[in-house]
Design a protein around this motif. Structure first.
Motif, PDB file in Angstrom:
ATOM      1  N   GLU A 467       0.797  -1.226   0.000  1.00 27.08           N
ATOM      2  CA  GLU A 467       0.000   0.000   0.000  1.00 27.08           C
ATOM      3  C   GLU A 467       0.833   1.281   0.000  1.00 27.08           C
ATOM      4  O   GLU A 467       0.299   2.379  -0.207  1.00 27.08           O
ATOM      5  N   LEU A 468       2.132   1.166   0.225  1.00 26.53           N
ATOM      6  CA  LEU A 468       2.983   2.345   0.295  1.00 26.53           C
ATOM      7  C   LEU A 468       3.802   2.571  -0.976  1.00 26.53           C
ATOM      8  O   LEU A 468       4.679   3.438  -1.004  1.00 26.53           O
ATOM      9  N   GLN A 469       3.532   1.788  -2.009  1.00 25.66           N
ATOM     10  CA  GLN A 469       4.238   1.948  -3.272  1.00 25.66           C
ATOM     11  C   GLN A 469       3.418   2.800  -4.245  1.00 25.66           C
ATOM     12  O   GLN A 469       2.224   3.047  -4.053  1.00 25.66           O
ATOM     13  N   SER A 470       4.075   3.230  -5.320  1.00 25.44           N
ATOM     14  CA  SER A 470       3.427   3.936  -6.411  1.00 25.44           C
ATOM     15  C   SER A 470       3.311   2.992  -7.600  1.00 25.44           C
ATOM     16  O   SER A 470       4.252   2.245  -7.891  1.00 25.44           O
ATOM     17  N   TYR A 471       2.159   3.033  -8.303  1.00 24.80           N
ATOM     18  CA  TYR A 471       1.877   2.040  -9.338  1.00 24.80           C
ATOM     19  C   TYR A 471       1.463   2.692 -10.662  1.00 24.80           C
ATOM     20  O   TYR A 471       0.962   3.829 -10.694  1.00 24.80           O
ATOM     21  N   THR A 472       1.645   1.924 -11.730  1.00 21.20           N
ATOM     22  CA  THR A 472       1.128   2.245 -13.051  1.00 21.20           C
ATOM     23  C   THR A 472       0.236   1.089 -13.507  1.00 21.20           C
ATOM     24  O   THR A 472       0.593  -0.080 -13.313  1.00 21.20           O
ATOM     25  N   VAL A 473      -0.911   1.409 -14.087  1.00 20.98           N
ATOM     26  CA  VAL A 473      -1.799   0.403 -14.663  1.00 20.98           C
ATOM     27  C   VAL A 473      -1.761   0.546 -16.184  1.00 20.98           C
ATOM     28  O   VAL A 473      -1.942   1.651 -16.717  1.00 20.98           O
ATOM     29  N   ILE A 474      -1.499  -0.564 -16.888  1.00 21.65           N
ATOM     30  CA  ILE A 474      -1.464  -0.582 -18.349  1.00 21.65           C
ATOM     31  C   ILE A 474      -2.588  -1.493 -18.838  1.00 21.65           C
ATOM     32  O   ILE A 474      -2.652  -2.667 -18.465  1.00 21.65           O
ATOM     33  N   ALA A 475      -3.489  -0.939 -19.654  1.00 23.40           N
ATOM     34  CA  ALA A 475      -4.595  -1.710 -20.233  1.00 23.40           C
ATOM     35  C   ALA A 475      -4.343  -1.889 -21.719  1.00 23.40           C
ATOM     36  O   ALA A 475      -4.191  -0.907 -22.459  1.00 23.40           O
ATOM     37  N   TYR A 476      -4.263  -3.149 -22.170  1.00 21.90           N
ATOM     38  CA  TYR A 476      -3.991  -3.452 -23.571  1.00 21.90           C
ATOM     39  C   TYR A 476      -5.319  -3.742 -24.291  1.00 21.90           C
ATOM     40  O   TYR A 476      -5.968  -4.752 -24.030  1.00 21.90           O
ATOM     41  N   ALA A 484      -2.300   0.584 -26.024  1.00 25.88           N
ATOM     42  CA  ALA A 484      -2.387   0.566 -24.569  1.00 25.88           C
ATOM     43  C   ALA A 484      -2.834   1.918 -24.028  1.00 25.88           C
ATOM     44  O   ALA A 484      -2.519   2.974 -24.580  1.00 25.88           O
ATOM     45  N   VAL A 485      -3.568   1.849 -22.925  1.00 21.80           N
ATOM     46  CA  VAL A 485      -3.927   3.040 -22.152  1.00 21.80           C
ATOM     47  C   VAL A 485      -3.195   2.950 -20.822  1.00 21.80           C
ATOM     48  O   VAL A 485      -3.291   1.939 -20.123  1.00 21.80           O
ATOM     49  N   ILE A 486      -2.442   3.975 -20.476  1.00 20.43           N
ATOM     50  CA  ILE A 486      -1.581   3.953 -19.293  1.00 20.43           C
ATOM     51  C   ILE A 486      -2.084   4.967 -18.272  1.00 20.43           C
ATOM     52  O   ILE A 486      -2.345   6.128 -18.604  1.00 20.43           O
ATOM     53  N   THR A 487      -2.214   4.496 -17.045  1.00 24.58           N
ATOM     54  CA  THR A 487      -2.549   5.374 -15.926  1.00 24.58           C
ATOM     55  C   THR A 487      -1.437   5.231 -14.896  1.00 24.58           C
ATOM     56  O   THR A 487      -1.237   4.146 -14.355  1.00 24.58           O
ATOM     57  N   ASP A 488      -0.699   6.302 -14.643  1.00 22.60           N
ATOM     58  CA  ASP A 488       0.455   6.186 -13.751  1.00 22.60           C
ATOM     59  C   ASP A 488       0.309   7.089 -12.531  1.00 22.60           C
ATOM     60  O   ASP A 488      -0.663   7.840 -12.389  1.00 22.60           O
ATOM     61  N   GLY A 489       1.290   6.963 -11.637  1.00 20.67           N
ATOM     62  CA  GLY A 489       1.311   7.792 -10.439  1.00 20.67           C
ATOM     63  C   GLY A 489       0.204   7.462  -9.453  1.00 20.67           C
ATOM     64  O   GLY A 489      -0.302   8.351  -8.761  1.00 20.67           O
ATOM     65  N   LEU A 490      -0.185   6.187  -9.352  1.00 22.93           N
ATOM     66  CA  LEU A 490      -1.255   5.777  -8.440  1.00 22.93           C
ATOM     67  C   LEU A 490      -0.669   5.523  -7.051  1.00 22.93           C
ATOM     68  O   LEU A 490       0.176   4.642  -6.866  1.00 22.93           O
ATOM     69  N   THR A 491      -1.108   6.286  -6.055  1.00 22.47           N
ATOM     70  CA  THR A 491      -0.555   6.196  -4.695  1.00 22.47           C
ATOM     71  C   THR A 491      -1.668   6.322  -3.665  1.00 22.47           C
ATOM     72  O   THR A 491      -2.813   6.684  -3.988  1.00 22.47           O
ATOM     73  N   ARG A 492      -1.300   6.057  -2.413  1.00 22.52           N
ATOM     74  CA  ARG A 492      -2.224   6.300  -1.299  1.00 22.52           C
ATOM     75  C   ARG A 492      -2.554   7.784  -1.200  1.00 22.52           C
ATOM     76  O   ARG A 492      -3.689   8.173  -0.884  1.00 22.52           O
ATOM     77  N   ALA A 493      -1.581   8.637  -1.462  1.00 23.51           N
ATOM     78  CA  ALA A 493      -1.771  10.077  -1.277  1.00 23.51           C
ATOM     79  C   ALA A 493      -2.861  10.631  -2.188  1.00 23.51           C
ATOM     80  O   ALA A 493      -3.620  11.525  -1.779  1.00 23.51           O
ATOM     81  N   ASN A 494      -2.959  10.110  -3.411  1.00 25.59           N
ATOM     82  CA  ASN A 494      -3.991  10.630  -4.308  1.00 25.59           C
ATOM     83  C   ASN A 494      -5.237   9.747  -4.346  1.00 25.59           C
ATOM     84  O   ASN A 494      -6.110   9.931  -5.194  1.00 25.59           O
ATOM     85  N   GLY A 495      -5.313   8.790  -3.411  1.00 25.56           N
ATOM     86  CA  GLY A 495      -6.500   7.978  -3.270  1.00 25.56           C
ATOM     87  C   GLY A 495      -6.634   6.847  -4.265  1.00 25.56           C
ATOM     88  O   GLY A 495      -7.646   6.141  -4.263  1.00 25.56           O
ATOM     89  N   LYS A 496      -5.627   6.628  -5.113  1.00 24.21           N
ATOM     90  CA  LYS A 496      -5.719   5.590  -6.132  1.00 24.21           C
ATOM     91  C   LYS A 496      -5.272   4.228  -5.620  1.00 24.21           C
ATOM     92  O   LYS A 496      -5.535   3.213  -6.252  1.00 24.21           O
ATOM     93  N   VAL A 497      -4.535   4.211  -4.508  1.00 25.94           N
ATOM     94  CA  VAL A 497      -4.228   2.963  -3.810  1.00 25.94           C
ATOM     95  C   VAL A 497      -5.050   2.954  -2.539  1.00 25.94           C
ATOM     96  O   VAL A 497      -4.901   3.829  -1.677  1.00 25.94           O
ATOM     97  N   GLU A 498      -5.945   1.983  -2.424  1.00 27.47           N
ATOM     98  CA  GLU A 498      -6.836   1.896  -1.273  1.00 27.47           C
ATOM     99  C   GLU A 498      -6.345   0.823  -0.310  1.00 27.47           C
ATOM    100  O   GLU A 498      -5.519  -0.013  -0.656  1.00 27.47           O
ATOM    101  N   LEU A 499      -6.894   0.861   0.888  1.00 28.65           N
ATOM    102  CA  LEU A 499      -6.626  -0.194   1.863  1.00 28.65           C
ATOM    103  C   LEU A 499      -7.711  -1.239   1.780  1.00 28.65           C
ATOM    104  O   LEU A 499      -8.894  -0.930   1.597  1.00 28.65           O
TER     105      LEU A 499
END
Length: 501
Positions: A467-476, A484-499
């Motif tokens: 939960e403390l990492q930053s992620y990118t989602v790639i949809a092919y 591909a559609v890329i969504t990056d910079g997903l973190t807890r801080a911006n609400g894109k990584v949930e618990l």
């Protein structure tokens, strides 16, 4: 779970990519088939065969859907007015090709045919052989499981179902709640003021003697003080009895009662946090008592106690009842209570799965020796002996064989994060759900963490990630030349990584 008029199967996935072919799809209430009189329909007609073949109880006829149709396929049963059924299992008939057999199915129910509620998910359904039916089991620990409570049911219900048939009663305001899921679906809600559920059936099942046992539950508490999760404790009498509780510091602890009371084992993990979901397991094998908290070993001790004392008079969940102390009532939710007396050769720990579920496959009904879910591109061979691991069985995985830590427990965090969203089409018609391959990448080191196919509604859900990492989602988008559609910079801080709830 209550009875309902409408049932349906969706989120279907076959073993391979040749499509889906079944000779039977039967609905079960306990050990009895109940779908014979129901009207079966499908939103997509079979490419060959007929729907009637799924109900004729013949393994020689079948219905087949192409791979392109399987993801959108929904099978629905209408039991008619007054014909409501409580479905807890499914039984499938195979055809000739194991690659076309069903691996995953989600079951839902409805009372009006409009609003649907998840009932259970069958995952990794085991291939039964050519032209054969699956065999259903409630739980992989077999007859050694003496009590198994899923706390499924309608919101506000006080009906408690034990998969091992024991009769349970709700005390105070104890009730089923769908508001705050712990382990997919409803849980037991307790207000901390005289609430618990109990059984007086077969109390000797909870008197373990000197043998092996496993006791476990999942819970979320909002109370800061001591509270009893599982209670088979009383003072006096011959032999020992027991209790699983959170002590005054909210540390999980195994406590013994009887003629002399003592702490048998305290977890070394520190206090559990209020408002978060936790999983506590206590097991004894060959005189060694071990406690596990949230999947990790949290201490062991020699335990030669003879747990033969049934003086508590009941086995209770959520309060200290045998030697009543209202100060120890749980305020929060409890789910997935399991008590196993004996080992049966399948109780292997620690409680860390070899592969975390990628879909919402935290199934509450271990059906057909259910197995771990696998990524969409990793097709198992259903005919290879020993190839399919058993889901729900407590697998012992030496640390040297485990995967990267962030898959299960986290590198920076605890591995309790989730990343989810939807894949929608970006050409006309815009924003139509678009099932496609989705990859989760950890931005630190560009590590591919997981991959899966989004569902028919476009949804994807990567669970139990750091939960403390930053992620990118790639949809092919396969139908658009894999653009591909890329969504990056997903973190807890911006609400894109949930618990995980």
């Amino acid at each position: 779970m209550a009875a309902h008029r409408y049932w349906r199967a969706l989120s279907l996935e076959a073993y391979g990519f040749k499509g889906l072919e079944l000779s039977e799809f039967q609905l079960m209430a306990g050990a009895s088939r109940v779908d014979a009189a129901a009207t079966l329909t499908a939103n997509v007609a079979p490419a060959s065969g007929s729907l009637a073949s799924l109900k004729d109880d013949s393994l020689n006829t079948s219905a087949f859907w192409s791979a392109a149709d399987v993801r959108a396929l929904v099978l629905a049963w209408d039991f008619g007015s007054g014909g409501d059924q409580d479905i807890g299992d499914i039984r499938l008939g195979s055809a000739a090709d194991p690659a076309k057999f069903l691996l995953v199915a989600r079951m839902q129910f409805s009372d009006d045919g409009v609003t649907w509620i998840n009932a259970f998910t069958a995952s990794g359904i085991q291939w039964p052989g050519v032209r054969a039916k699956t065999a259903s089991v409630v739980d992989n620990t077999g007859p050694n499981t003496v009590s198994l409570l899923h706390f499924n049911g309608a919101n506000g219900s006080t009906t408690i179902t034990d998969e091992r048939g024991k009769a349970w009663t709700a005390q105070g305001n104890a009730q089923i709640s769908t508001a705050a899921p712990i382990f997919v679906g409803p849980s037991l809600l307790l207000d901390g003021a005289g609430d618990w559920v109990q059984t007086t059936s077969g109390l000797t099942d909870f008197a373990f003697g000197t043998g092996d046992f496993v006791v476990e539950c999942r819970f979320r508490t909002v109370k800061s003080g001591a509270q009893v999760l599982l209670d088979f404790y009383a003072t006096g009498g011959a032999g020992k009895n027991w209790q699983l509780w959170l002590n005054g510091n909210r540390v999980p602890e195994w406590y013994t009662g009887g003629p002399s009371n003592a702490i048998a084992l305290t977890a070394n993990t520190g206090a559990v946090t209020t408002g978060d979901t936790h999983h506590v397991v206590v097991r004894r094998i060959s005189g060694v008592l071990t406690i596990f908290v949230d999947g990790a070993p949290a201490g062991s001790a020699v335990d030669m106690n003879d747990y033969s004392n049934v003086g508590a008079g009941q086995f209770a969940v959520g309060a200290q009842v045998g030697a009543r102390n209202a100060a120890y009532d749980v305020q929060g939710n409890i789910d997935e209570v399991r008590v196993v007396k004996g080992s049966g050769g399948v109780l292997r720990l620690p409680f860390v799965p070899a592969w975390m579920p990628e879909y919402d496959l935290a199934t509450k009904y271990a059906i057909n020796s259910t197995v771990y879910a696998r990524p969409a591109f990793d097709t198992p061979s259903p005919t290879a002996a020993g190839n399919i691991p058993v889901y729900g069985v407590l697998r012992e995985i030496p640390s040297r064989f485990r995967g990267r830590a962030d898959y299960l427990t986290g590198v920076l965090g605890q591995g309790i994060g989730r990343v989810r969203g939807f894949t929608l089409d970006y050409v006309n018609p815009l924003n139509k759900p678009y099932p496609c391959r989705v990859v989760l990448v950890r931005e630190s080191g560009n590590l591919t963490v997981r991959e899966q196919w989004s569902k028919a509604d476009g949804s994807y859900d990567f669970q139990f990630v750091d939960e403390l990492q930053s992620y990118t989602v790639i949809a092919y988008y396969e139908g658009h030349a894999k653009r591909a559609v890329i969504t990056d910079g997903l973190t807890r801080a911006n609400g894109k990584v949930e618990l995980m709830a």
